[in-house]
Design an enzyme around this catalytic site. Structure first.
Site, PDB file in Angstrom:
ATOM      1  N   GLY A  14      34.313 -11.538  -1.513  1.00 23.42           N
ATOM      2  CA  GLY A  14      35.448 -12.109  -0.775  1.00 23.42           C
ATOM      3  C   GLY A  14      35.006 -12.938   0.419  1.00 23.42           C
ATOM      4  O   GLY A  14      35.471 -14.074   0.604  1.00 23.42           O
ATOM      5  N   HIS A 167      34.850 -10.350 -19.963  1.00 21.54           N
ATOM      6  CA  HIS A 167      33.731 -10.305 -19.024  1.00 21.54           C
ATOM      7  C   HIS A 167      33.076  -8.939 -19.155  1.00 21.54           C
ATOM      8  O   HIS A 167      33.388  -8.011 -18.444  1.00 21.54           O
ATOM      9  CB  HIS A 167      34.238 -10.542 -17.602  1.00 21.54           C
TER      10      HIS A 167
HETATM   11  P1  NAI Z   1      32.490  -5.068  -1.968  1.00 24.31           P
HETATM   12  O1  NAI Z   1      32.443  -3.592  -1.997  1.00 24.31           O
HETATM   13  O2  NAI Z   1      31.451  -5.796  -1.200  1.00 24.31           O
HETATM   14  O3  NAI Z   1      33.920  -5.534  -1.397  1.00 24.31           O
HETATM   15  C1  NAI Z   1      35.130  -5.034  -1.834  1.00 24.31           C
HETATM   16  C2  NAI Z   1      36.068  -5.037  -0.654  1.00 24.31           C
HETATM   17  O4  NAI Z   1      37.375  -4.661  -1.121  1.00 24.31           O
HETATM   18  C3  NAI Z   1      35.682  -4.050   0.459  1.00 24.31           C
HETATM   19  O5  NAI Z   1      35.519  -4.731   1.682  1.00 24.31           O
HETATM   20  C4  NAI Z   1      36.862  -3.087   0.493  1.00 24.31           C
HETATM   21  O6  NAI Z   1      37.163  -2.609   1.790  1.00 24.31           O
HETATM   22  C5  NAI Z   1      37.978  -3.977  -0.054  1.00 24.31           C
HETATM   23  N1  NAI Z   1      39.152  -3.237  -0.485  1.00 24.31           N
HETATM   24  C6  NAI Z   1      39.221  -2.043  -1.119  1.00 24.31           C
HETATM   25  N2  NAI Z   1      40.493  -1.696  -1.324  1.00 24.31           N
HETATM   26  C7  NAI Z   1      41.256  -2.692  -0.835  1.00 24.31           C
HETATM   27  C8  NAI Z   1      42.655  -2.920  -0.765  1.00 24.31           C
HETATM   28  N3  NAI Z   1      43.524  -2.059  -1.259  1.00 24.31           N
HETATM   29  N4  NAI Z   1      43.081  -4.058  -0.187  1.00 24.31           N
HETATM   30  C9  NAI Z   1      42.210  -4.953   0.312  1.00 24.31           C
HETATM   31  N5  NAI Z   1      40.878  -4.798   0.272  1.00 24.31           N
HETATM   32  C10 NAI Z   1      40.406  -3.675  -0.305  1.00 24.31           C
HETATM   33  O7  NAI Z   1      32.505  -5.564  -3.476  1.00 24.31           O
HETATM   34  P2  NAI Z   1      32.185  -7.037  -4.028  1.00 24.31           P
HETATM   35  O8  NAI Z   1      30.753  -7.136  -4.348  1.00 24.31           O
HETATM   36  O9  NAI Z   1      32.784  -8.023  -3.099  1.00 24.31           O
HETATM   37  O10 NAI Z   1      32.999  -7.020  -5.422  1.00 24.31           O
HETATM   38  C11 NAI Z   1      34.403  -7.007  -5.416  1.00 24.31           C
HETATM   39  C12 NAI Z   1      34.946  -6.853  -6.840  1.00 24.31           C
HETATM   40  O11 NAI Z   1      34.658  -8.021  -7.596  1.00 24.31           O
HETATM   41  C13 NAI Z   1      34.338  -5.691  -7.625  1.00 24.31           C
HETATM   42  O12 NAI Z   1      35.332  -5.068  -8.400  1.00 24.31           O
HETATM   43  C14 NAI Z   1      33.319  -6.372  -8.511  1.00 24.31           C
HETATM   44  O13 NAI Z   1      33.015  -5.631  -9.675  1.00 24.31           O
HETATM   45  C15 NAI Z   1      34.064  -7.640  -8.842  1.00 24.31           C
HETATM   46  N6  NAI Z   1      33.206  -8.734  -9.322  1.00 24.31           N
HETATM   47  C16 NAI Z   1      33.662  -9.456 -10.379  1.00 24.31           C
HETATM   48  C17 NAI Z   1      32.945 -10.512 -10.869  1.00 24.31           C
HETATM   49  C18 NAI Z   1      33.491 -11.328 -12.003  1.00 24.31           C
HETATM   50  O14 NAI Z   1      32.740 -12.089 -12.597  1.00 24.31           O
HETATM   51  N7  NAI Z   1      34.762 -11.242 -12.310  1.00 24.31           N
HETATM   52  C19 NAI Z   1      31.632 -10.869 -10.311  1.00 24.31           C
HETATM   53  C20 NAI Z   1      31.264 -10.095  -9.155  1.00 24.31           C
HETATM   54  C21 NAI Z   1      32.041  -9.050  -8.687  1.00 24.31           C
HETATM   55  C1  2OP Z   2      28.835  -9.605 -12.481  1.00 25.13           C
HETATM   56  O1  2OP Z   2      28.934 -10.104 -13.602  1.00 25.13           O
HETATM   57  C2  2OP Z   2      29.373  -7.373 -11.613  1.00 25.13           C
HETATM   58  O2  2OP Z   2      30.931  -8.590 -12.916  1.00 25.13           O
HETATM   59  C3  2OP Z   2      29.900  -8.680 -11.999  1.00 25.13           C
HETATM   60  O3  2OP Z   2      27.899  -9.844 -11.709  1.00 25.13           O
END
Ligand code: NAI
Ligand code: 2OP
Length: 299
Positions: A14, A167
């Site tokens: 984010g 994905h």
């Molecule tokens: P992160 O742990 O660094 O950040 C997640 C944030 O969400 C945290 O700051 C947390 O406090 C916040 N959060 C939790 N509950 C919340 C709520 N109810 N409202 C607002 N904020 C809330 O994780 P990261 O690395 O940023 O990943 C975030 C998500 O994106 C994960 O589910 C990850 O698997 C997904 N992801 C998906 C990808 C894709 O290709 N679609 C690629 C990379 C990550």
């Molecule tokens: C990625 O592909 C974890 O979905 C995330 O890196």
């Protein structure tokens, strides 16, 4: 430039995404919202203080209140937990579904006309949850995965490629749609080399999780979400692989799956039904089955 883009979840993806949106001046205001007190405010202020150095004119602001995100043009959802070593994207299912439900209710209440770019995992199922809760049309709920998965499969110059499917481990890199300066890949590379590339792309997320140990990839995922937002804000009508709600395309219905999508100012403009070989069609069906099975595990 649009008026406001909000990013829900001020963690790794984010915060990096908010910075990318601001650097490209895609919105007058970029709002970063998280449940952690002070963290989005601190990151937002820090990013805004980089504006005089970087020379961007977007106002970045962090908050804990959805009132500050009201009437966003686009909302990127990255809230949730990320993978740790040994975890699959599906292990995140029920925790993240609870978070995405709550986030989606707030989006519906405060930004009823927004276009949502879903990032949270498991991606295709989280996009489905968001569409169910917001009741938004499919044009306005789009999942980010294919742009990232495709980037993991190609290089910077000359290569055009397409990765479809969910994905997850069943994603479908289409070798038949991969060209190098217009030359089909099969004319340049042996089958086993292509298969090795495909395999590395498929395991690209896990490779980074294993190296980081404390979380998952975020620079390339954030860049991918920013590219989708840019196509929408600038009405580029780019064809990008995104997760979209299928209504008969590719012979499938009522699920989100990665397919070639045309993105413009109103969000998803069109799903492009490319021709697939029998093998590719079977792989896409297997990927769709995996998404449906994960959806069925939702509590
Ligand atoms: P992160 O742990 O660094 O950040 C997640 C944030 O969400 C945290 O700051 C947390 O406090 C916040 N959060 C939790 N509950 C919340 C709520 N109810 N409202 C607002 N904020 C809330 O994780 P990261 O690395 O940023 O990943 C975030 C998500 O994106 C994960 O589910 C990850 O698997 C997904 N992801 C998906 C990808 C894709 O290709 N679609 C690629 C990379 C990550
Ligand atoms: C990625 O592909 C974890 O979905 C995330 O890196």
């Amino acid at each position: 430039m649009v008026n406001k883009i909000s990013v829900v979840g001020g963690g790794n993806v984010g915060a990096t995404c908010a910075q990318g949106l601001a650097l490209k001046e895609l919105a007058r205001e970029v709002v970063l919202i998280d449940i952690l007190e002070g963290v989005p405010q601190g990151k937002g202020l820090d990013q805004w203080e980089s504006a005089p150095i970087e020379g961007f004119d977007s106002r970045v602001r962090g908050t804990n209140s959805y009132d500050d995100t009201a009437n966003s043009d686009i909302i990127v959802v990255t809230a949730g937990i990320a993978r740790k070593p040994g975890m699959s994207r599906e292990d995140l299912l029920n925790t993240n579904a609870g978070i995405v439900r709550q986030v989606s209710e707030n989006i519906k209440r405060t930004s009823p006309n927004a276009i949502v770019i879903m990032v949270s995992n498991p991606l295709d199922v989280m996009a489905h949850v968001c569409m169910q809760v917001t009741g938004f049309p499919r044009e306005r709920v789009i999942g980010m995965a294919g742009v990232l998965d495709t980037a993991r499969y190609r290089s910077v110059e000359d290569i055009q490629a397409l990765v479809l499917g969910g994905h997850g481990d069943t994603m479908v890199p289409l070798a038949s749609y991969t060209t190098v300066s217009g030359i089909p890949l099969a004319q340049l590379m042996k089958k086993d080399r292509i298969e090795a590339l495909v395999d590395r792309a498929r395991n690209g997320g896990a490779e980074i999780v294993a190296l980081l140990k404390t979380g998952s990839a975020y620079y390339a995922p954030a860049a991918a979400a920013v590219q989708m937002a840019e196509a929408i804000v600038k009405d580029k009508k780019r064809i990008l692989p995104c997760s979209a709600w299928l209504q008969g395309e590719f012979g499938m219905k009522d699920l989100f799956l990665g397919v070639p999508c045309k993105l413009g100012r109103d969000g998803l403009m069109e799903i492009i039904e490319v021709e697939l070989t029998g093998e590719e069609r079977a792989a896409l069906q297997k990927s769709a089955d995996a998404v449906t099975e994960t959806m069925a595990l939702l509590k």
